[in-house]
Write an enzyme that holds these catalytic residues in place. Structure first.
Site, PDB file in Angstrom:
ATOM      1  N   HIS A 121      18.698  16.329  -7.566  1.00 36.93           N
ATOM      2  CA  HIS A 121      20.054  15.966  -8.003  1.00 36.93           C
ATOM      3  C   HIS A 121      20.337  14.472  -8.033  1.00 36.93           C
ATOM      4  CE1 HIS A 121      22.248  19.798  -8.437  1.00 36.93           C
ATOM      5  NE2 HIS A 121      21.380  20.261  -7.551  1.00 36.93           N
ATOM      6  N   LYS A 146      36.461  11.545  -9.466  1.00 37.26           N
ATOM      7  CA  LYS A 146      35.126  11.876  -8.963  1.00 37.26           C
ATOM      8  C   LYS A 146      35.019  11.214  -7.598  1.00 37.26           C
ATOM      9  CE  LYS A 146      33.557   9.953 -12.720  1.00 37.26           C
ATOM     10  NZ  LYS A 146      32.569  10.887 -13.277  1.00 37.26           N
ATOM     11  N   ARG A 147      33.941  11.497  -6.840  1.00 33.27           N
ATOM     12  CA  ARG A 147      33.777  10.823  -5.561  1.00 33.27           C
ATOM     13  C   ARG A 147      33.801   9.306  -5.772  1.00 33.27           C
ATOM     14  NH1 ARG A 147      32.698  13.954  -0.731  1.00 33.27           N
ATOM     15  NH2 ARG A 147      32.364  11.912   0.193  1.00 33.27           N
ATOM     16  N   LYS A 177      33.848  19.162 -18.245  1.00 30.56           N
ATOM     17  CA  LYS A 177      35.158  19.823 -18.077  1.00 30.56           C
ATOM     18  C   LYS A 177      36.220  19.130 -18.926  1.00 30.56           C
ATOM     19  CE  LYS A 177      33.556  21.089 -13.554  1.00 30.56           C
ATOM     20  NZ  LYS A 177      33.320  20.573 -12.188  1.00 30.56           N
TER      21      LYS A 177
END
Length: 859
Positions: free
Chosen positions: A378, A569-570, A681
């Site tokens: 990832h 987002k983070r 998304k």
């Protein structure tokens, strides 16, 4: 009383929400009242809103139970290959509405609650998010579970039932403050404890090599108690299982030791064992080598593998005895997918079971392990790669350390034969990293112990083959694959944006929900005025709704006619929220300089959590909130520019903000974001993307046409070239006047009145050691944002571009991703067939005619 229905609510009541049949509604009301009375022991005089939520949740859950049991019976009967998705994170969010969508109960529940004088949205808002994840990796696991069930795969998600999930973020005086997420405080109606499947997990101890083989003795035992959550497929009557383990101390914990200061202390010390499942580590893309984290990683793996082997041995139609004792067929019946290296201990643990307990030869056992396991990578960020110190292993898992040493010995023997005399290659490829502190490289363990290794977007899969895992790719090129991430269109369109789902269904039917490629048909409507109008109208309604939400919950008033420019987002340096900050300041300075010019109004929303120990990320949040304080209170600017920090960004907030967004910010340095899924998304929900050629943005541009995204900045090759040449931030600062002005304002006290040094660490990083080269992309980003502003002034052309994007979303369904994993890694075939519903005569016949099946429940 319930609120009257708006136009959007009425439109939601068409097909995609299921039919509100009279019998359905009557049944739901009866069951609701039954649960209120018998499960919650309340009547309508004393029931609270939360009681009503629990009554509704239990009512909806009843519709799952028959299908859940029937699905497990179906698998037991057919004995298919099963896939086990092992992940330390499952970021599920809320369950109620998603269950109603997948069971086609939404309209009936709406009508039933309305007739009961209740407001469904109000009840849904009571549900706690299951925040058992940090960000993309955990949410991907959740989307994958939805797709595996919707594609009829016999799949199980295995993880940890953290008592405390990702912290709740509060913003106090502009700073992030963390609060514990006590999500189980009121109970969880969706889980079912399964104490009959409790399993022991061993830690510490020592290894004895005896004539009978190897024994791991004098261990400390912790019990793993499983909790099962149903995972319904989309309208196919399949309900799979997510099984999360909770740590329990055994009854005799510490009582057998005489050195304990008595009975009371021994009982209190049970907490030490049970701490294993207490809390999710809140780091995203960062490795923290703590003993408790290694315990969590081994705990989930050891419990899960016992369960997998028990089910493998027992799974043969018509019998509950252990009938399959030959483990050589394990890879034909079991696939194990490792979601990053966090569950890497599955490899040595499966070896331990096969060699030490099942007495297989090393060679036979290793063949089984490699054919069973597969690994998803990832990230390529070096600070995120797991490297465990050997002495930690020696103490906690001594047998596993021996097994890893032996795996490494045989692995290096093979490499030596392939590349004689290449000692540097041996050093690079070893599972053990030498140095001041010897460490185990978990990614290397995963590659060696798996038959397939995949990245999560095409560009990422190429990067891992060319850089971090180059040696391994040269040795075993057949192992390496790409599986571009996806998102479930059930949660991320039908559920969170019913208005858009409906206008699409009116044009192309509703089959696209299970076959997202059908969205391509929307290209026929790209010049259709009524469709353009409908898409724009839905977006405006979503914006009004979100503006009202912000006003109600955050006391913030925004202009719903402004462009909603969203960056959620983070918080991490590589995601470059700082580049966005520089654009905000530049825009602010331009408006101040020419206040009479016709500016495209923008509301810029930034949200995301910073890891509690990540100082730079916390400073970035403080900078964003400080810029907002100045910009939002400047009368010259008015409502042409607003800056909002979205507090406590989580799945449920994403479901609200994404459908309301106009512009999606995906601006990581090329080569750093493995894939991203937020980008998908936004695209599916009718936002346009401003982004770099990084992660899945590359494929999004390919699918929708690059001319329909706002692409800017360096490509991977440019970043590499700049690395070779040396990145000199100061030269950009000196050359670009607007950049210099913005940086001087940050380092002065424009945004920190009376505290000119507040942001000195950020300034110092940007000027002297910025790994992510913010200044190098500044000019191109500003120019690209000017193009965004210009197009937004032409609503029709903007919406046509939106339609091109929605039409190009088909590839980014997690159904496509999972179909590829199934066929190309797991050796399974997805299916869109429905199984018989529990109330189907065929199913009733099954219950009556197969008494042996009564022994099989959701196992």
């Amino acid at each position: 009383m319930a609120k009257p229905l708006t136009d959007q609510d009425k439109r939601k009541q068409i097909s995609v929400r299921g039919l509100a049949g009279v019998e359905n509604v009557a049944d739901l009301k009866t069951n609701f009242n039954r649960h209120l009375h018998f499960t919650l022991v309340k009547d309508r005089n004393v029931a609270t809103k939360r009681d009503y939520y629990f009554a509704l949740a239990n009512t909806v859950r009843d519709y799952l139970v028959g299908r859940w049991i029937r699905t497990q019976q179906h698998y037991y009967e057919k004995d298919p290959k099963r896939v086990y998705y092992l992940s330390l994170e499952f970021y599920m969010g809320r369950t109620l509405q998603n269950t109603m969508v997948n069971l086609a109960l939404e309209n009936a529940c709406d009508e039933a609650t309305y007739q009961l004088g209740l407001d469904m949205e109000e009840l849904q808002d009571i549900e706690e998010d299951a925040g058992l994840g940090n960000g993309g990796l955990g949410r991907l696991a959740a989307c994958f579970l939805d797709s595996m069930a919707s594609l009829g795969l016999a799949a199980y998600g295995y993880g940890i039932r953290y008592e405390f999930g990702i912290f709740n973020q509060k913003i106090v005086n502009g700073w992030q403050v963390e609060e514990a997420d006590d999500w189980l405080r009121y109970g969880n109606p969706w889980e079912k404890a399964r104490p009959e499947y409790m399993r022991p997990v061993h830690f510490y101890g020592r290894v004895e090599h005896t004539a009978d083989g190897v024994k791991w003795v004098d261990t400390q035992v912790v019990l793993a108690l499983p909790y099962d959550t149903p995972v319904p497929g989309y309208r196919n009557n399949i309900v799979n299982t997510m099984r999360l383990w909770s740590a329990k101390a055994p009854c005799d914990f510490n009582l057998k030791d005489f050195n304990v200061g008595g009975y009371i202390q021994a009982v209190l010390d049970r907490n030490l064992a049970e701490n294993i499942s207490r809390v999710l580590y809140p780091n995203d893309n960062f490795f923290e080598g703590k003993e408790l984290r290694l315990k969590q990683e081994y705990f989930v793996v050891a419990a899960t593998l016992q369960d997998i082997i028990r089910r493998f041995k027992a799974s043969k139609f018509g019998s509950t005895e252990f009938v399959r004792l030959d483990l050589s067929t394990l890879p034909d019946k079991v696939a194990i997918q490792l979601n990053d290296t966090h569950p890497a201990m599955a490899i040595p643990e499966l070896m331990r079971i096969l060699v030490d307990m099942e007495k297989l030869s090393w060679e036979k056992a290793w063949d089984i392990v490699v054919r069973t396991c597969a690994y998803t990578n990832h990230t390529v960020l070096p600070e995120a790669l797991e490297r465990w110190p050997i002495d930690l292993f020696q103490n906690l898992l001594p047998r596993h350390l021996e097994i890893i040493y032996e795996i490494n010995r045989r692995h290096l023997e093979r490499i030596t034969k392939l590349y004689p005399g290449d000692l540097d290659r041996l050093r690079r490829m070893s599972l053990i990293e030498e140095g001041d502190v010897k460490k185990i490289n978990m990614a290397h363990l995963c590659i060696v112990g798996s038959h397939a290794v995949n990245g999560v977007a095409r560009i990422h899969s190429e990067i891992i083959k060319n850089t971090v895992f180059k040696d391994f790719y040269e040795t075993d090129p057949q192992k390496f694959q790409n599986k571009t991430n996806g998102i479930t269109p059930r949660r991320w369109l039908v559920m969170c944006n019913p208005g858009l789902a409906e206008v699409i269904a009116e044009r192309i039917g509703e089959d696209y929900i299970r076959d997202l490629d059908q969205l391509k048909q929307l290209l026929e409507f790209v010049d259709d005025d009524s469709f353009i109008r409908d898409v724009a109208k839905i977006k405006q309604e979503n914006k009004m709704k979100f503006a009202a939400y912000l006003e109600e919950h955050y006391n913030v008033k925004i202009n719903p006619n402004s462009m909603f420019d969203v960056h959620v987002k983070r918080i991490h340096e590589y995601k470059r929220q700082l580049l966005n900050c520089l654009h905000i300041i530049t825009l602010y300075n331009r408006i101040k300089k020419e206040p009479n010019k016709s500016w495209t109004p923008r509301t810029i929303m930034i949200g995301g959590k910073a890891a509690p120990g990540y100082h730079t990320a916390k400073m970035i949040i403080k900078l964003i909130t400080s810029i907002g304080d100045i910009v939002n209170n400047d009368p010259v600017v008015g409502d042409r520019l607003k800056v909002i920090f979205l507090e406590n960004y989580r799945v449920t907030l994403a479901e609200k903000v994404i459908p309301a967004s106009d512009l999606s910010e995906q601006i990581s340095t090329a080569g750093t974001e493995a894939s991203g899924t937020g980008n998908m998304k936004f695209m599916l929900n009718g936002a346009l993307t401003i982004g770099t050629m990084d992660g899945a943005n590359v494929e999004m541009a390919e699918e929708a046409g690059e001319e329909n995204l706002f692409i800017f900045g360096m490509r991977v090759e440019d970043v590499e070239a700049l690395d070779k040449k040396g990145y000199d931030a100061v030269s950009y600062y000196n050359r670009i006047p607007e950049l210099k002005q913005a940086m001087d304002q940050i380092s002065g006290d424009t945004f920190s009145p009376g505290q000119p040094d507040l942001f000195k660490d950020l300034v110092n990083m940007l000027m002297h050691h910025d790994r992510f080269k913010v200044f190098a992309d500044y000019e191109d980003y500003i120019k690209c944002q000017e193009k965004v502003s210009a197009l937004y002034k032409n609503p029709k052309e903007w919406t046509k571009m939106v339609i091109h994007n929605i039409a190009g979303c088909g590839k980014f369904s997690s159904d496509r991703t999972i179909s590829q994993y199934a066929r190309e890694i797991w050796g399974m075939e997805p299916s869109l067939e429905k199984i018989a519903a529990p109330d189907d005569p065929q199913s009733v016949f099954f219950f009556l005619c197969a008494p042996a099946m009564h022994t099989v429940t959701v196992e």
